[in-house]
Design a protein around this motif. Structure first.
Motif, PDB file in Angstrom:
ATOM      1  N   PRO A  68      40.154  32.640  37.149  1.00 24.50           N
ATOM      2  CA  PRO A  68      39.324  33.550  37.935  1.00 24.50           C
ATOM      3  C   PRO A  68      40.007  33.915  39.236  1.00 24.50           C
ATOM      4  CG  PRO A  68      38.028  31.709  37.106  1.00 24.50           C
ATOM      5  CD  PRO A  68      39.468  31.394  36.828  1.00 24.50           C
ATOM      6  N   LYS A  69      39.877  35.174  39.618  1.00 24.19           N
ATOM      7  CA  LYS A  69      40.461  35.652  40.864  1.00 24.19           C
ATOM      8  C   LYS A  69      39.461  35.440  41.985  1.00 24.19           C
ATOM      9  CE  LYS A  69      42.668  39.541  40.716  1.00 24.19           C
ATOM     10  NZ  LYS A  69      42.912  41.000  40.631  1.00 24.19           N
ATOM     11  N   LYS A 118      38.468  35.858  45.696  1.00 20.57           N
ATOM     12  CA  LYS A 118      38.846  36.712  46.825  1.00 20.57           C
ATOM     13  C   LYS A 118      37.851  36.540  47.958  1.00 20.57           C
ATOM     14  CE  LYS A 118      41.066  40.406  44.177  1.00 20.57           C
ATOM     15  NZ  LYS A 118      41.061  41.854  43.918  1.00 20.57           N
ATOM     16  N   ARG A 164      34.946  37.514  50.643  1.00 21.27           N
ATOM     17  CA  ARG A 164      33.777  38.369  50.506  1.00 21.27           C
ATOM     18  C   ARG A 164      33.097  38.577  51.850  1.00 21.27           C
ATOM     19  NH1 ARG A 164      34.472  34.958  45.584  1.00 21.27           N
ATOM     20  NH2 ARG A 164      34.759  36.439  43.935  1.00 21.27           N
ATOM     21  N   ARG A 191      38.709  43.364  34.173  1.00 21.66           N
ATOM     22  CA  ARG A 191      39.168  44.753  34.069  1.00 21.66           C
ATOM     23  C   ARG A 191      39.709  45.061  32.679  1.00 21.66           C
ATOM     24  NH1 ARG A 191      39.578  47.056  39.201  1.00 21.66           N
ATOM     25  NH2 ARG A 191      39.182  45.539  40.860  1.00 21.66           N
ATOM     26  N   GLU A 240      36.647  38.366  37.704  1.00 15.86           N
ATOM     27  CA  GLU A 240      36.293  38.755  39.063  1.00 15.86           C
ATOM     28  C   GLU A 240      34.773  38.707  39.201  1.00 15.86           C
ATOM     29  OE1 GLU A 240      38.524  41.993  40.879  1.00 15.86           O
ATOM     30  OE2 GLU A 240      39.687  42.169  39.035  1.00 15.86           O
ATOM     31  N   ASP A 247      36.307  41.942  49.413  1.00 20.88           N
ATOM     32  CA  ASP A 247      36.443  41.918  47.959  1.00 20.88           C
ATOM     33  C   ASP A 247      35.443  40.957  47.343  1.00 20.88           C
ATOM     34  OD1 ASP A 247      38.576  43.626  48.199  1.00 20.88           O
ATOM     35  OD2 ASP A 247      40.082  42.037  48.132  1.00 20.88           O
ATOM     36  N   GLY A 248      34.822  41.374  46.253  1.00 20.75           N
ATOM     37  CA  GLY A 248      33.859  40.518  45.571  1.00 20.75           C
ATOM     38  C   GLY A 248      32.421  40.869  45.872  1.00 20.75           C
TER      39      GLY A 248
END
Length: 255
Positions: A21-22, A24, A26, A48, A55, A201-202
């Motif tokens: 899992p990415k 990032k 938030r 994606r 994500e 992000d997120g």
């Protein structure tokens, strides 16, 4: 419940050929949400492509069967929707929703999207956030106080936190926002980054909820500044400019 959640997340990981899992950054400058207060927000786990990392995004419940979000979290064959979740991956109920239930705006420049889910009964863990009234379709809400919430840290490469975080930010005019960015489209809006507060992000697809008066969904989190805690505004999709489209697709009653 923990076993069910683990199996669902593992199913996504297997399809991604064990991609990690990415994680990032938030919400920047936020505070932990109190239990059973932000019951309109859902966590969305997505990928994606089949080979890409997992994500996390978000969406907002606007009726018993409809979630408002952004196109960017609806790129793969399906998503996992986590209901009543204080963690993006830990909802009390989890739905796998396939792409035939994704609805995109006919204007590809507008990244707003709807997701249809099985009928959900509202209770203390789960409820809708009202969209603006038809009479407020031209309202810009400049100066209004909003709450934005999401899952994650305010710095990159941090561990996924144990709890949803929120922050209070004010709506600023598009003219004010243009001091920091190229001119916005009229269907976009900005919230202030004063005090290092904002999205990152997120958080994408989550709610910009007006808290002056009746809580109202006035924006969908869309873009963030390069430096999430640098005091720059965050950019969102303006919900009041999409009321006709929302009503035509979902049939949601908008007085």
């Amino acid at each position: 419940m923990r076993l069910v959640v683990t199996l669902l997340i593992l199913s996504f990981i297997i399809l991604s050929f064990s991609a990690k899992p990415k994680i990032k950054p938030r919400i920047a400058g936020g505070y932990p949400a109190r239990p059973y207060t932000i019951v309109f927000l859902v966590g969305i786990v997505y990928a994606r492509t089949q080979l890409s990392a997992l994500e996390f995004g978000a969406g907002t419940i606007i009726s018993n069967q409809w979630i408002l979000t952004v196109r960017g979290v609806l790129m793969y064959q399906y998503i996992e929707v986590h209901l009543g979740s204080k963690r993006a991956y830990w909802g009390y109920d989890i739905l796998r929703v396939y792409k035939q239930n994704f609805y995109f705006h006919y204007d590809k420049k507008r990244h707003i999207a709807l997701v249809k889910v099985p009928y959900q009964k509202f209770d203390y863990r789960l409820n809708r956030l009202r969209v603006p009234r038809s009479a407020n379709a031209l309202e810009r809400f400049a100066g209004g106080r909003t709450v934005i919430c999401g899952w994650g840290n305010a710095k990159s490469d941090g561990e996924l936190p144990d709890w949803m975080r929120c922050t209070i930010v004010k709506v600023i005019t598009n003219r004010e926002c243009a001091k920091y960015y190229p001119p916005l489209e009229t269907h976009e809006m900005c919230t202030s980054g004063e005090g290092g507060k904002g999205v990152c992000d997120g958080d994408f697809g989550g709610a910009v909820a007006l808290i002056d008066g009746t809580p109202t969904l006035i924006g969908v989190i869309h873009l963030r500044p390069d430096n999430c805690s640098g005091g720059y505004p965050s950019i969102h999709i303006r919900v009041s400019d999409h009321l006709k489209w929302i009503r035509s697709v979902s049939g949601v009653y908008i007085p």
